[in-house]
Write a protein that holds these residues in place. Structure first.
Motif, short mmCIF file in Angstrom:
data_model
loop_
_atom_site.label_atom_id
_atom_site.label_comp_id
_atom_site.label_asym_id
_atom_site.label_seq_id
_atom_site.Cartn_x
_atom_site.Cartn_y
_atom_site.Cartn_z
N THR A 41 4.67 -0.10 -7.68
CA THR A 41 5.87 0.29 -6.96
C THR A 41 5.71 0.04 -5.47
N ALA A 42 6.77 -0.36 -4.80
CA ALA A 42 6.74 -0.49 -3.34
C ALA A 42 6.78 0.91 -2.73
N TYR A 43 6.09 1.09 -1.62
CA TYR A 43 6.08 2.37 -0.90
C TYR A 43 6.30 2.13 0.59
N ARG A 44 6.97 3.11 1.23
CA ARG A 44 7.02 3.15 2.70
C ARG A 44 5.86 4.02 3.14
N SER A 58 12.53 7.73 2.66
CA SER A 58 13.40 6.56 2.57
C SER A 58 14.26 6.46 3.83
N CYS A 73 6.27 7.82 3.56
CA CYS A 73 7.38 8.05 4.49
C CYS A 73 8.66 8.27 3.71
N CYS A 108 6.63 3.61 10.13
CA CYS A 108 6.45 3.39 8.69
C CYS A 108 6.70 1.92 8.38
N ARG A 109 6.03 1.45 7.36
CA ARG A 109 6.22 0.07 6.90
C ARG A 109 6.35 0.07 5.40
N GLU A 110 7.21 -0.79 4.88
CA GLU A 110 7.32 -0.94 3.43
C GLU A 110 6.23 -1.89 2.96
N GLN A 123 4.96 -3.79 -0.37
CA GLN A 123 5.27 -4.22 -1.72
C GLN A 123 4.01 -4.20 -2.59
N ASN A 175 -1.49 -2.09 -1.17
CA ASN A 175 -0.75 -1.40 -2.22
C ASN A 175 -1.15 -2.01 -3.57
#
Length: 93
Positions: free
Chosen positions: A45-48, A90, A88, A61-63, A65, A41
């Motif tokens: 912004t953090a993403y799933r 929330s 993914c 799914c994984r978050e 950072q 990433n």
């Protein structure tokens, strides 16, 4: 570490023909091998995220950072191509 991993030959997250969720933004990159798919990433912004495979294999799914890399399964010895990385929903939504 992310710079070395994704500097040459890295694929940007790309849309695929099927699958749930939108394609990940261009600042999310991945590198796939037979054993692992590393997703980095490079966004602010953090993403799933999840990885989309040619045969429709479903992986959790994984978050991810900002500035970090997570590992998903690779394409395996059967050549199950990685088609891209997808956003993914929330977990609380």
């Amino acid at each position: 570490m992310m710079v070395a991993l994704f500097s040459a030959g890295a694929a940007q997250a790309a849309p695929a023909a099927s699958g749930e969720g939108e394609p990940a933004p261009g600042c999310v990159q991945y590198a796939a091998s037979w054993r692992y798919t590393h997703v980095g990433n490079g966004c602010d912004t953090a993403y799933r995220l999840t990885v989309e495979y040619a045969d429709g294999t479903d992986v959790p799914c994984r978050e991810v950072q900002p500035g970090t890399t997570v590992t998903f399964p690779g394409y395996g010895t059967g050549g199950n191509a990685v088609r891209g990385v997808r956003l993914c929903p929330s977990p609380s939504g």
